[in-house]
Write a protein that holds these residues in place. Structure first.
Motif, PDB file in Angstrom:
ATOM      1  N   ALA A   1      -3.313   0.052  -4.118  1.00 30.94           N
ATOM      2  CA  ALA A   1      -2.691  -1.072  -2.900  1.00 30.94           C
ATOM      3  C   ALA A   1      -2.379  -2.211  -3.860  1.00 30.94           C
ATOM      4  CB  ALA A   1      -3.774  -1.503  -1.597  1.00 30.94           C
TER       5      ALA A   1
ATOM      6  N   ILE B   1       1.112  -1.131  -0.370  1.00 27.12           N
ATOM      7  CA  ILE B   1      -0.244  -0.247   0.249  1.00 27.12           C
ATOM      8  C   ILE B   1       1.058   1.156   0.002  1.00 27.12           C
ATOM      9  CG2 ILE B   1      -0.453  -0.519   2.148  1.00 27.12           C
ATOM     10  CD1 ILE B   1      -2.805   1.210   2.276  1.00 27.12           C
TER      11      ILE B   1
ATOM     12  N   GLY C   1       3.872  -0.818   4.001  1.00 30.62           N
ATOM     13  CA  GLY C   1       3.127   0.210   3.407  1.00 30.62           C
ATOM     14  C   GLY C   1       4.469   1.580   2.822  1.00 30.62           C
TER      15      GLY C   1
ATOM     16  N   SER D   1      -8.804   6.656  -1.257  1.00 27.11           N
ATOM     17  CA  SER D   1      -7.502   6.252  -0.350  1.00 27.11           C
ATOM     18  C   SER D   1      -6.460   5.638  -1.589  1.00 27.11           C
ATOM     19  CB  SER D   1      -7.695   4.702   0.078  1.00 27.11           C
ATOM     20  OG  SER D   1      -6.681   4.573   0.829  1.00 27.11           O
ATOM     21  N   VAL D   2      -5.514   6.057  -0.494  1.00 27.48           N
ATOM     22  CA  VAL D   2      -4.236   6.016  -1.185  1.00 27.48           C
ATOM     23  C   VAL D   2      -3.982   4.341  -2.552  1.00 27.48           C
ATOM     24  CG1 VAL D   2      -2.535   6.771   0.567  1.00 27.48           C
ATOM     25  CG2 VAL D   2      -2.887   4.633   0.893  1.00 27.48           C
TER      26      VAL D   2
ATOM     27  N   ALA E   1      -3.925   3.035   5.823  1.00 29.61           N
ATOM     28  CA  ALA E   1      -3.900   3.756   4.544  1.00 29.61           C
ATOM     29  C   ALA E   1      -3.802   5.366   5.824  1.00 29.61           C
ATOM     30  CB  ALA E   1      -5.330   3.881   4.128  1.00 29.61           C
TER      31      ALA E   1
END
Length: 308
Positions: free
Chosen positions: A206, A180, A251, A203-204, A296
């Motif tokens: 992933a 992610i 992450g 969101s970011v 996230a």
């Protein structure tokens, strides 16, 4: 930076005790043993009229005979010791297959874990997440993937053993690695919406790691596939267990080399660059950020504050 949700920091997994055939009897003899009740991997929560609706139902060992269940037929796992006290989880689905019937007999409810988990303490959430991941693995691997015979649960739930003497293959819990990544450029962050998200949520990016890939390669590939952007080398930040159903979210943060967005319409509904100062104001525009319990959100907040 703060501790991530689902991260068990004070848990002794006590792996040596798992190998003892009488592990259950040994632990049930301890006066401080705690037992987390689940159904289909979802933990039992108390109803609001009894206590906070998001509080887990945890019973002591002596209370088990009073549950009026054929408790021996339940699935049992040993989570470990938290603060020196043993924690066991039992899944009663083999005893009462109908969840509504289980609720009537036990009280409380096996509600949506994603929404309720956010109100748990970090320690409770870590225990519930571990139980859910192991029980989900049991459910999906009831039969040996080599010969098709039933598997037996061994080592307090952390090994499945094929029952076929001619095969005897051991199986161990699987964790699916997923990357992610927060992608930024000139004080802007890339946010996107997937069709699987809750309404209005961005969101970011992933995605899952493919065989033969490094984590950094997976980050670069997923970003290019989903939004057509090339990035500089990704930098690892932190990881988070994610029990939906059994992933480890890894992450990263990376700077974009290109900024033109070309979305994969099968994966992404839209994507946009958002200035650092505007991230906090997105909810005022009816655009929701990821849940506070997620990695996230952790990446976003730490990037916004200049910590990563």
């Amino acid at each position: 930076m703060d501790r991530l949700f689902y991260e068990a920091t004070d848990l002794d997994r006590d792996a040596q005790l798992r190998t003892r055939e009488n592990w259950r009897e040994l632990l049930l003899a301890e006066v401080t043993v705690k037992i987390l009740i689940c159904h289909g991997g979802d933990p039992l929560f108390a109803w609001p009229e009894d206590m906070n609706e998001h509080e887990l139902v945890v019973v002591g060992g002596p209370a088990l005979p009073h549950l009026d269940l054929e408790i021996e037929r339940a699935n049992w796992i040993y989570i470990g010791r938290q603060g020196g006290e043993a924690v066991i989880a039992i899944d009663i689905e083999p005893v009462i297959s109908d969840r509504d019937d289980a609720i009537r007999r036990l009280g409380g409810g096996f509600g949506d874990m994603r929404s309720r988990m956010a109100a748990l303490s970090e320690d409770e959430a870590a225990l519930a997440a571990q139980a859910r991941a192991i029980f989900n693995w049991h459910h999906k691997h009831r039969f040996c993937g080599v010969c098709g015979h039933p598997n037996h649960v061994m080592e307090a739930g952390y090994r499945l053993q094929c029952s076929n003497p001619a095969c005897g293959t051991p199986h161990f819990p699987r964790t699916d690695p997923a990357v992610i990544m927060l992608i930024h450029h000139n004080d802007h962050v890339l946010l996107a919406r997937s069709p699987q998200f809750l309404p209005g949520t961005v969101s970011v990016l992933a995605g899952f790691v493919e065989p033969g890939e490094t984590l950094e390669q997976a980050v670069a590939r997923e970003v290019f596939e989903e939004v057509g952007i090339r990035i500089k080398r990704a930098r690892y930040i932190a990881s988070q267990p994610w029990p939906f159903p059994g992933s480890l979210m890894l992450g990263f943060v990376a700077e974009a080399e290109t900024t033109d967005i070309v979305i994969d319409e099968k994966e992404i509904e839209f994507a946009m660059w958002v200035h650092r100062d505007d991230v906090a104001g997105l909810p005022e525009k009816d655009i929701n950020l990821p849940r506070p319990i997620s990695i996230a959100r952790y990446l976003l907040e730490n990037w916004r504050e200049g910590r990563i």
